[in-house]
Design a protein around this motif. Structure first.
Motif, PDB file in Angstrom:
ATOM      1  N   VAL A 216     -57.480 -23.641 -44.691  1.00  0.00           N
ATOM      2  CA  VAL A 216     -56.816 -24.957 -44.543  1.00  0.00           C
ATOM      3  C   VAL A 216     -56.428 -24.883 -42.944  1.00  0.00           C
ATOM      4  CG1 VAL A 216     -54.880 -26.612 -45.053  1.00  0.00           C
ATOM      5  CG2 VAL A 216     -56.183 -25.260 -46.915  1.00  0.00           C
ATOM      6  N   TYR A 217     -56.892 -25.923 -42.318  1.00  0.00           N
ATOM      7  CA  TYR A 217     -56.251 -25.922 -40.864  1.00  0.00           C
ATOM      8  C   TYR A 217     -55.896 -27.511 -40.750  1.00  0.00           C
ATOM      9  CZ  TYR A 217     -55.811 -26.558 -35.836  1.00  0.00           C
ATOM     10  OH  TYR A 217     -55.392 -26.796 -34.609  1.00  0.00           O
ATOM     11  N   VAL A 218     -54.652 -27.918 -41.095  1.00  0.00           N
ATOM     12  CA  VAL A 218     -54.292 -29.389 -41.226  1.00  0.00           C
ATOM     13  C   VAL A 218     -53.054 -29.409 -40.535  1.00  0.00           C
ATOM     14  CG1 VAL A 218     -53.707 -31.252 -42.550  1.00  0.00           C
ATOM     15  CG2 VAL A 218     -55.892 -29.743 -43.261  1.00  0.00           C
ATOM     16  N   PRO A 219     -52.917 -29.781 -39.365  1.00  0.00           N
ATOM     17  CA  PRO A 219     -51.452 -29.497 -38.577  1.00  0.00           C
ATOM     18  C   PRO A 219     -50.500 -30.535 -39.350  1.00  0.00           C
ATOM     19  CG  PRO A 219     -53.203 -29.538 -36.807  1.00  0.00           C
ATOM     20  CD  PRO A 219     -53.967 -29.829 -38.217  1.00  0.00           C
ATOM     21  N   LYS A 220     -49.166 -30.137 -39.215  1.00  0.00           N
ATOM     22  CA  LYS A 220     -48.033 -30.826 -39.875  1.00  0.00           C
ATOM     23  C   LYS A 220     -48.166 -31.071 -41.230  1.00  0.00           C
ATOM     24  CE  LYS A 220     -46.238 -32.070 -35.917  1.00  0.00           C
ATOM     25  NZ  LYS A 220     -44.853 -31.547 -35.427  1.00  0.00           N
ATOM     26  N   ILE A 221     -48.746 -30.009 -41.914  1.00  0.00           N
ATOM     27  CA  ILE A 221     -48.792 -30.026 -43.340  1.00  0.00           C
ATOM     28  C   ILE A 221     -47.236 -29.344 -43.758  1.00  0.00           C
ATOM     29  CG2 ILE A 221     -49.372 -27.423 -43.284  1.00  0.00           C
ATOM     30  CD1 ILE A 221     -50.604 -27.832 -46.160  1.00  0.00           C
TER      31      ILE A 221
END
Length: 300
Positions: free
Chosen positions: A135-140
């Motif tokens: 998972v590379y989802v900034p602001k998780i």
């Protein structure tokens, strides 16, 4: 996707009797059943397209699915301007792709480039079909990470949540931690092309790393409320200044100082290609892990 299998045979030079035979290589294209099957969720994005190309070129893995709500039905190879189509149409149905791959009993990894609101459900779906996630989802949100950690622990299934996929950024973070024990003042200055998600996940991660190390930074004005002094992240006085400068590369600079000395660490990202070595490393490592890992640095 196919894998290269190479055979070597001696090439005998008849013109020179005393000359040693030297090997020549010819390669035949054969499908590999052992490749890691990679699903790119968010495949039509710039980052997703770069990931498709990187996975296609990497050894031991192949693109097995492309998921996005944009350009549905288009061949992902054509969308990525590859020389030949991959014969993999973009679909908006993640469950269908997961089900198709799970029937082959192959090792599968879902790469998630979507958004924070979808990550938890995406990882649960992947886990239900016996597949790992990167998972590379900034602001998780950390609450989501905690919930995923408990879920993956119970399911004994690997998942990497990466605030950054840039190996250069991780090296900067590690250098900053080492420097923090020798300097009393630190400021983080970053530049980004737009105002989305500021301060960035990179700057936030660096500030979090520098906090809780027993250091108090910038004591002279730690309590000032002057806005020009930047935003304080954490309780130890680390300040972040975010510049919005379209046209410049995405840049993060950490300044350390003490009387008579300034120590500067800087990292620039000029293209999403810089994230691909970290992504390929993550895919290879996560298939051997049975819990959630937060941060690519733990896999280096």
């Amino acid at each position: 996707m196919v894998a290269l299998s190479c055979q070597f045979q001696p090439l005998v030079c008849k013109s020179y009797r005393n000359r040693r035979a030297r090997p020549s290589a010819f390669c035949s294209m054969q499908p590999s059943q052992n490749n890691i099957k990679v699903i790119i969720n968010g495949a039509a994005k710039e980052l997703g397209r770069a990931a498709v190309i990187a996975v296609t070129r990497a050894r031991g893995m192949e693109v097995a699915g492309a998921v996005d709500s944009y350009l549905v039905g288009e061949d992902i190879g054509n969308v990525c301007d590859m020389a030949e189509p991959l014969e993999i149409p973009i679909t908006n149905d993640l469950t269908m792709v997961l089900g198709s791959i799970s029937q082959s009993k192959a090792t599968g990894v879902v790469v998630d480039f979507t958004d924070p609101s979808k990550v938890y459900d995406n990882v649960k779906q992947a886990t239900a079909f016996g597949m790992r996630s990167v998972v590379y989802v900034p602001k998780i949100k950390l609450d989501t990470v905690s919930a995923l950690s408990a879920f993956c622990e119970k399911a004994s299934m690997g998942c990497l949540v990466a605030p950054t996929l840039s190996i250069g950024s991780i090296l900067l973070q590690q250098a900053a931690i080492s420097a923090s024990f020798h300097f009393n003042n630190v400021e983080i200055v970053e530049s980004r092309a737009n105002t989305t998600d500021l301060p960035s996940s990179d700057a936030t991660q660096i500030a979090n790393n520098l906090c809780n190390l027993g250091q108090i930074y910038n004591r002279e004005d730690i309590s000032t409320d002057v806005k020009a002094r930047g935003q304080v992240l954490g309780e130890d006085g680390v300040r972040v200044h975010s510049l919005v400068l379209p046209g410049l590369p995405s840049s993060t600079t950490v300044y350390f100082s003490r009387p008579g000395e300034v120590y500067t660490l800087k990292h620039d990202i000029t293209d999403v290609q810089s994230l691909m070595p970290g992504l390929i490393l993550a895919i290879r490592k996560i298939v051997r892990i049975k819990s959630l890992v937060y941060g690519l640095e733990k896999l280096l």
